[in-house]
Scaffold this motif. Structure first.
Motif, PDB file in Angstrom:
ATOM      1  N   GLU A 225      -2.851   4.787   4.789  1.00 11.53           N
ATOM      2  CA  GLU A 225      -3.020   3.676   3.725  1.00 11.53           C
ATOM      3  C   GLU A 225      -2.385   2.192   4.487  1.00 11.53           C
ATOM      4  O   GLU A 225      -2.540   1.303   3.785  1.00 11.53           O
ATOM      5  CB  GLU A 225      -2.398   3.952   2.369  1.00 11.53           C
ATOM      6  CG  GLU A 225      -2.978   4.829   1.837  1.00 11.53           C
ATOM      7  CD  GLU A 225      -2.224   5.432   0.595  1.00 11.53           C
ATOM      8  OE1 GLU A 225      -1.503   4.468  -0.040  1.00 11.53           O
ATOM      9  OE2 GLU A 225      -2.535   6.287  -0.142  1.00 11.53           O
TER      10      GLU A 225
ATOM     11  N   GLY B 297       1.072   7.646  -4.987  1.00  9.57           N
ATOM     12  CA  GLY B 297       1.215   6.428  -5.267  1.00  9.57           C
ATOM     13  C   GLY B 297       1.629   6.282  -6.722  1.00  9.57           C
ATOM     14  O   GLY B 297       2.298   5.279  -7.243  1.00  9.57           O
TER      15      GLY B 297
ATOM     16  N   TRP C  61       4.422   0.913  -1.839  1.00 14.47           N
ATOM     17  CA  TRP C  61       4.805   2.095  -2.475  1.00 14.47           C
ATOM     18  C   TRP C  61       6.208   2.544  -2.446  1.00 14.47           C
ATOM     19  O   TRP C  61       6.910   3.098  -3.780  1.00 14.47           O
ATOM     20  CB  TRP C  61       3.910   3.341  -1.871  1.00 14.47           C
ATOM     21  CG  TRP C  61       4.067   4.547  -2.264  1.00 14.47           C
ATOM     22  CD1 TRP C  61       4.076   5.220  -3.399  1.00 14.47           C
ATOM     23  CD2 TRP C  61       5.242   5.563  -1.463  1.00 14.47           C
ATOM     24  NE1 TRP C  61       4.428   6.397  -3.601  1.00 14.47           N
ATOM     25  CE2 TRP C  61       5.052   6.774  -2.411  1.00 14.47           C
ATOM     26  CE3 TRP C  61       5.595   5.764  -0.401  1.00 14.47           C
ATOM     27  CZ2 TRP C  61       5.858   7.788  -1.870  1.00 14.47           C
ATOM     28  CZ3 TRP C  61       6.191   6.885   0.196  1.00 14.47           C
ATOM     29  CH2 TRP C  61       6.355   7.948  -0.716  1.00 14.47           C
TER      30      TRP C  61
ATOM     31  N   GLN D  26       0.996  -1.168   2.652  1.00 20.13           N
ATOM     32  CA  GLN D  26       0.742  -0.264   1.479  1.00 20.13           C
ATOM     33  C   GLN D  26       1.717   0.722   1.274  1.00 20.13           C
ATOM     34  O   GLN D  26       2.495   0.894   0.052  1.00 20.13           O
ATOM     35  CB  GLN D  26      -0.535   0.260   1.251  1.00 20.13           C
ATOM     36  CG  GLN D  26      -0.891   1.130   0.135  1.00 20.13           C
ATOM     37  CD  GLN D  26      -0.932   0.332  -1.304  1.00 20.13           C
ATOM     38  OE1 GLN D  26      -1.208  -0.917  -1.171  1.00 20.13           O
ATOM     39  NE2 GLN D  26      -0.413   0.947  -2.278  1.00 20.13           N
TER      40      GLN D  26
END
Length: 345
Positions: free
Chosen positions: A181, A149, A189, A185
């Motif tokens: 995740e 991340g 990312w 997400q």
């Protein structure tokens, strides 16, 4: 050993025609094993040679690209002489499984030797390679890149070099992010990562490592065995690359460092099934597992096998992601859609 190992390096039409006759003649011979392989490592030759020495089973091998081999097996149908398909990356193995070419693997040896997260009912992983973060020690601090991340942090604007988002190595990483995740997400990312690109994706993992060392970018993602190759090289230019790089095992405080795999499955119509099982079990032996590590800089899938590789030892131990390879593979297509929307091509 005159015909214990036959190797083809391309899938030209001439080679295909000639090989069909050679492999077809081996259908009734229980001392022959026909392997279609997309693993292109010269160091693997000892694996095949040692198996023949131990068992007397001759290996005929057809080397080629994953898609070509899979298409060939599908086209050959019930007439296929193929006993085993070997390839790298969970996504590719799952693609073959979804095409219906594998049969269930029943082996107590494999169940006992290979951890449950590295096998599915129809294919087995025999070696692993970690997806590490490599950074230029002059320009980037290790604490900036402790997780995958972190690569999307605006602090790394114009600092990230990567290979194509369409490559299975990155798709498997994306699949892992989705599993741990969630897809939203994962897309956030990927978008942040793209915003930090120093240049358009190009080349392989070794190219990214060299670019980071040269200061063209500050950080990259690479399979660990590419780095280990450079570490074991005697070339001055490779040693210089290694000296410039710092390495991070990502996500040690959360789900662990993502791993790719190399594995195999037995073809549903395998004419030499008994020999195929013997070969699969051989790949899980201490000898073969040690060779994956010492010959090709991969980590063995069998946890009890000791590694005698100076580069791997120098990297140290790490917490790997234990996500089941089957679940990982099933998210690869979604990862591709996420990357496409994010502009990682």
């Amino acid at each position: 050993m005159a015909r214990s190992l036959t190797r083809w390096t391309s899938l030209t039409l001439i080679a295909l025609a000639a090989q069909a006759a050679t492999l077809g003649a081996a259908h009734a011979d229980d001392k022959v094993l026909n392997i279609y392989s997309a693993r292109h490592y010269q160091t693997d030759e000892a694996l095949y040679e040692n198996f023949t020495k131990q068992t007397g089973i001759k290996i005929n091998r057809l080397d080629g690209k994953e898609d070509e081999l899979l298409e060939r097996i599908k086209n050959e149908g019930a007439r296929s002489p193929a006993d085993i398909l070997i390839t790298v990356d969970a996504a590719r193995l799952e693609m073959a499984d979804q095409a219906g070419i594998f049969q269930p693997i029943a082996s107590k040896v494999l169940e006992q030797r290979i951890p449950a997260n590295l096998r599915t009912p129809n294919w087995i992983a025999f070696s692993t390679r970690a997806r590490v973060i490599a950074y230029n020690k002059r320009d980037v601090k290790a604490e900036w890149v402790q997780t995958y991340g972190d690569l999307a942090n605006p602090r790394l604007k114009d600092q990230v070099c990567v290979r194509s988002g369409a490559h299975p190595y990155n798709l498997s990483l994306g699949a892992a992010v989705i599993s741990h995740e969630g897809p939203q997400q994962a897309e956030a990312w990927a978008r942040g990562l793209v915003q930090n690109f120093a240049r358009a994706p190009k080349g392989g993992d070794t190219d990214q490592l060299r670019a980071v060392a040269a200061g063209e970018c500050g950080v990259t993602i690479s399979n660990s065995y590419y780095l280990a190759r450079l570490m074991r090289s005697t070339k001055p230019e490779d040693r210089k690359v290694v000296e410039s790089l710092g390495i991070v095992w990502p996500n040690q405080a959360t789900w662990g460092t993502h791993i790719n795999v190399s594995g195999a499955g037995i073809i549903k119509t395998a004419p030499n099934r008994e020999a195929a099982i013997k070969f699969m079990e051989y790949l899980a032996s201490d000898q073969a597992q040690g060779y994956f590590a010492n010959g090709n800089n991969e980590w063995p899938a069998v946890p009890s096998v000791k590694v005698d590789n100076p580069a791997l030892k120098a990297m140290g131990s790490f917490k790997p992601d234990t996500l089941n390879v089957g679940e990982l593979a099933k998210n690869a297509a979604q990862a591709q859609r996420v990357f496409d929307r994010a502009g990682w091509r």
